[in-house]
Motif scaffolding. Structure first.
Motif, PDB file in Angstrom:
ATOM      1  N   UNK A 233       0.853  -1.189   0.000  1.00 25.46           N
ATOM      2  CA  UNK A 233       0.000   0.000   0.000  1.00 25.46           C
ATOM      3  C   UNK A 233       0.887   1.236   0.000  1.00 25.46           C
ATOM      4  N   UNK A 234       0.931   1.915  -1.135  1.00 25.72           N
ATOM      5  CA  UNK A 234       1.874   3.015  -1.339  1.00 25.72           C
ATOM      6  C   UNK A 234       1.149   4.199  -1.973  1.00 25.72           C
ATOM      7  N   UNK A 235       1.462   5.386  -1.497  1.00 26.53           N
ATOM      8  CA  UNK A 235       1.014   6.614  -2.150  1.00 26.53           C
ATOM      9  C   UNK A 235       2.253   7.337  -2.662  1.00 26.53           C
ATOM     10  N   UNK A 236       2.254   7.654  -3.940  1.00 24.29           N
ATOM     11  CA  UNK A 236       3.376   8.380  -4.533  1.00 24.29           C
ATOM     12  C   UNK A 236       2.968   9.818  -4.820  1.00 24.29           C
ATOM     13  N   UNK A 237       3.875  10.726  -4.502  1.00 24.60           N
ATOM     14  CA  UNK A 237       3.654  12.145  -4.747  1.00 24.60           C
ATOM     15  C   UNK A 237       4.821  12.661  -5.586  1.00 24.60           C
ATOM     16  N   UNK A 238       4.518  13.346  -6.663  1.00 25.19           N
ATOM     17  CA  UNK A 238       5.574  13.960  -7.462  1.00 25.19           C
ATOM     18  C   UNK A 238       5.558  15.460  -7.213  1.00 25.19           C
ATOM     19  N   UNK A 239       6.667  15.954  -6.661  1.00 27.07           N
ATOM     20  CA  UNK A 239       6.824  17.383  -6.411  1.00 27.07           C
ATOM     21  C   UNK A 239       7.727  17.960  -7.497  1.00 27.07           C
ATOM     22  N   UNK A 240       7.116  18.538  -8.497  1.00 34.24           N
ATOM     23  CA  UNK A 240       7.857  19.165  -9.576  1.00 34.24           C
ATOM     24  C   UNK A 240       7.321  20.566  -9.789  1.00 34.24           C
ATOM     25  N   UNK A 241       7.209  20.974 -11.041  1.00 33.78           N
ATOM     26  CA  UNK A 241       6.591  22.263 -11.329  1.00 33.78           C
ATOM     27  C   UNK A 241       5.199  22.315 -10.727  1.00 33.78           C
TER      28      UNK A 241
ATOM     29  N   UNK B 188      -5.030   9.821   6.339  1.00 33.73           N
ATOM     30  CA  UNK B 188      -6.372   9.618   6.872  1.00 33.73           C
ATOM     31  C   UNK B 188      -7.287   8.951   5.849  1.00 33.73           C
ATOM     32  N   UNK B 189      -7.035   9.197   4.575  1.00 32.50           N
ATOM     33  CA  UNK B 189      -7.845   8.602   3.513  1.00 32.50           C
ATOM     34  C   UNK B 189      -7.427   7.176   3.170  1.00 32.50           C
ATOM     35  N   UNK B 190      -6.119   6.945   3.049  1.00 29.78           N
ATOM     36  CA  UNK B 190      -5.646   5.688   2.471  1.00 29.78           C
ATOM     37  C   UNK B 190      -4.860   4.796   3.441  1.00 29.78           C
ATOM     38  N   UNK B 191      -4.293   5.349   4.495  1.00 30.53           N
ATOM     39  CA  UNK B 191      -3.512   4.594   5.473  1.00 30.53           C
ATOM     40  C   UNK B 191      -2.441   3.715   4.809  1.00 30.53           C
ATOM     41  N   UNK B 192      -1.550   4.300   3.995  1.00 28.99           N
ATOM     42  CA  UNK B 192      -0.516   3.489   3.342  1.00 28.99           C
ATOM     43  C   UNK B 192       0.613   3.163   4.307  1.00 28.99           C
ATOM     44  N   UNK B 193       1.445   2.219   3.920  1.00 27.95           N
ATOM     45  CA  UNK B 193       2.643   1.935   4.721  1.00 27.95           C
ATOM     46  C   UNK B 193       3.791   2.853   4.328  1.00 27.95           C
ATOM     47  N   UNK B 194       3.693   3.471   3.140  1.00 31.08           N
ATOM     48  CA  UNK B 194       4.774   4.359   2.707  1.00 31.08           C
ATOM     49  C   UNK B 194       4.250   5.433   1.764  1.00 31.08           C
ATOM     50  N   UNK B 195       4.818   6.615   1.906  1.00 28.48           N
ATOM     51  CA  UNK B 195       4.702   7.677   0.919  1.00 28.48           C
ATOM     52  C   UNK B 195       6.033   7.768   0.193  1.00 28.48           C
ATOM     53  N   UNK B 196       5.985   7.829  -1.120  1.00 31.48           N
ATOM     54  CA  UNK B 196       7.204   7.974  -1.917  1.00 31.48           C
ATOM     55  C   UNK B 196       7.170   9.353  -2.568  1.00 31.48           C
ATOM     56  N   UNK B 197       8.215  10.138  -2.310  1.00 35.58           N
ATOM     57  CA  UNK B 197       8.289  11.495  -2.841  1.00 35.58           C
ATOM     58  C   UNK B 197       9.200  11.500  -4.059  1.00 35.58           C
TER      59      UNK B 197
ATOM     60  N   UNK C 154      -0.703   6.143  16.772  1.00 34.11           N
ATOM     61  CA  UNK C 154      -0.893   5.257  15.618  1.00 34.11           C
ATOM     62  C   UNK C 154       0.431   5.032  14.893  1.00 34.11           C
ATOM     63  N   UNK C 155       0.518   3.958  14.095  1.00 36.24           N
ATOM     64  CA  UNK C 155       1.735   3.749  13.291  1.00 36.24           C
ATOM     65  C   UNK C 155       1.886   4.856  12.256  1.00 36.24           C
ATOM     66  N   UNK C 156       3.126   5.198  11.940  1.00 38.49           N
ATOM     67  CA  UNK C 156       3.409   6.231  10.947  1.00 38.49           C
ATOM     68  C   UNK C 156       3.893   5.594   9.654  1.00 38.49           C
ATOM     69  N   UNK C 157       3.332   6.032   8.551  1.00 41.76           N
ATOM     70  CA  UNK C 157       3.867   5.609   7.249  1.00 41.76           C
ATOM     71  C   UNK C 157       5.278   6.154   7.069  1.00 41.76           C
ATOM     72  N   UNK C 158       6.097   5.397   6.384  1.00 41.01           N
ATOM     73  CA  UNK C 158       7.419   5.896   6.022  1.00 41.01           C
ATOM     74  C   UNK C 158       7.285   6.964   4.935  1.00 41.01           C
ATOM     75  N   UNK C 159       8.177   7.929   4.949  1.00 39.24           N
ATOM     76  CA  UNK C 159       8.253   8.927   3.882  1.00 39.24           C
ATOM     77  C   UNK C 159       9.600   8.728   3.204  1.00 39.24           C
ATOM     78  N   UNK C 160       9.579   8.218   1.991  1.00 38.12           N
ATOM     79  CA  UNK C 160      10.780   7.757   1.303  1.00 38.12           C
ATOM     80  C   UNK C 160      11.056   8.584   0.052  1.00 38.12           C
TER      81      UNK C 160
END
Length: 313
Positions: free
Chosen positions: A124-132, A249-258, A287-293
Motif C-alpha cells: 500500500x503506497x502513495x506516490x507524490x511527485x513534487x515538480x513544477x 487519513x484517507x488511504x492509510x498506506x505503509x509508505x509515501x514515496x516522494x 498510531x503507526x506512521x507511514x514511512x516517507x521515502x
C-alpha cells in the motif's frame, strides 16, 4: 511477456525506452517535442520505432500528463497539449502495429517506483511527485487504483485553501499552489523581497533581484545555509507534510514515496516534510506512521512504469 516500450512525453523531448521484465532500460530513443498536438502523436510513433529497432517488442505504454479514460485509451484532457478526447491508443496502434496502453504519467511513475524502486516490499503506497506542479498515484493491495472513470489521484488539485491562489486548472487554493517547485520559488522571491538582508547568498546566485531567483538558486542557497532559502523549503515542507497527513487519513498506506524534481534535493526536502507529516497526522502519537521515502528511479520512473503497465495489458 518480454520487452516492452515505455514513452515519456516531456516538454522538450519525447523519450521511448525498451524495458525488460526486471525494469531495466535496454535502449532509449529521444526526439524533440513538437509544438502541435498532432505533431506530438507523430513524434511518439517516431520515438517508438527508433527505440524498437533490433528488439522484439511486445507492447507500448505511454505516460501522458492529463486525464486518461478508464479504458486507458483516450486522453480526455491534457493541460499542456491541445488534446481533448484524443484517441491516442488507436492512433499510435495503427502506426506502430503494437498493442498500446495509455496511462496518466504520474500513475505510471508511481507504478514504476512501487514495482522497481522505493516501493518494493510495500503493498500500500502513495506516490507524490513534487515538480513544477504536484501529481500522484495510489497503489493499494498491490494494484494501481485509477477510480471508476480513470482519473483518480489528481492530488495537486485538492483544494486546501478556500478561495486561495488561482491555479492553472481554473480552480483556487489547489494543493500544488502551496507544495511544488513553483510554490518554492514564489516563497523565496517573496521572502527575499521582504528581507533582502537575510537573502544575500540567494540573491547573489541570480541577477541580484528577487525576480531573478530560480529554483536551482533556492536549492543551492539552502545548502549554503541562506536563511530565506532554508525558510522557503520549510514552508514548502509544511504544506507538503500536512497534505500527506490528510492522505494518510484517507488511504492509510505503509509508505509515501516522494518523487519529482524536488526529490533530487534529498533530506533538504524530506526531513522537514517528515516533521510536518508527524505534526499534522491525526492521532499521530498513538498510531503507526507511514514511512516517507525518496523515489529511487528519478526521471526514468514514468517510462519504466508505463512499459510495465503495457506488459500487463
Amino acid at each position: 511477456m518480454g520487452l516492452t516500450i515505455g514513452v515519456d512525453i516531456g516538454g522538450t523531448k519525447i523519450a521511448a525506452g525498451v524495458v525488460d521484465e526486471e525494469g531495466t532500460i535496454r535502449d532509449v530513443h529521444k526526439v524533440p517535442t513538437p509544438d502541435t498536438a498532432e505533431g506530438i502523436v507523430d513524434a511518439i510513433c517516431s520515438a517508438v520505432s527508433g527505440a524498437g529497432k533490433g528488439h522484439q517488442i511486445e507492447a507500448v505504454g505511454i505516460g501522458a500528463a492529463g486525464y486518461v479514460d478508464d479504458k486507458r485509451a483516450t486522453v480526455l484532457f491534457a493541460p499542456n497539449i491541445n488534446w481533448r478526447h484524443e484517441p491516442l491508443k488507436d492512433k499510435v496502434e495503427q502506426r506502430v502495429g503494437l498493442p498500446v496502453v495509455v496511462e496518466n504519467d504520474a500513475n505510471a511513475a508511481a507504478w514504476g517506483e512501487y514495482k522497481f524502486g522505493a516501493g518494493q516490499g510495500h503493498e500500500d503506497v502513495i506516490c507524490i511527485t513534487l515538480g513544477t506542479g504536484l501529481g500522484g498515484g495510489v497503489i493499494i493491495g498491490n494494484k494501481l487504483r485509477r477510480g471508476r472513470f480513470g482519473v483518480a489521484a489528481e492530488f495537486g488539485h485538492i483544494r486546501v485553501v478556500p478561495d486561495g491562489l488561482l491555479c492553472g486548472c481554473g480552480s483556487q487554493g489547489c494543493w500544488e499552489q502551496y507544495a511544488s517547485g513553483s510554490a518554492l520559488v514564489r516563497y523565496a522571491r517573496q521572502r527575499a523581497n521582504a528581507q533582502p538582508e537575510n537573502a544575500e547568498v540567494l540573491l547573489s546566485l541570480g541577477d541580484g533581484t528577487p525576480e531573478g531567483v530560480q529554483g536551482k538558486h533556492v536549492s543551492e542557497a539552502a545548502r549554503q545555509g541562506d536563511p530565506v532559502a532554508v525558510d522557503s523549503f520549510r514552508e514548502l515542507a509544511r504544506w507538503a507534510g500536512a497534505g500527506l497527513a490528510d492522505l494518510a487519513s484517507l488511504f492509510d498506506p505503509s509508505a509515501f514515496i516522494i518523487g519529482g524534481g524536488l526529490s533530487d534535493e534529498g533530506e533538504l526536502v524530506l526531513d522537514p516534510v517528515r516533521k510536518s507529516f508527524r505534526r499534522w497526522l491525526v492521532g499521530g502519537e498513538w498510531r503507526p506512521h507511514a514511512q516517507v521515502l525518496a523515489a529511487q528511479l528519478g526521471g526514468a520512473a514514468g517510462l519504466v512504469g508505463a512499459a510495465d503497465l503495457a506488459r500487463q495489458g
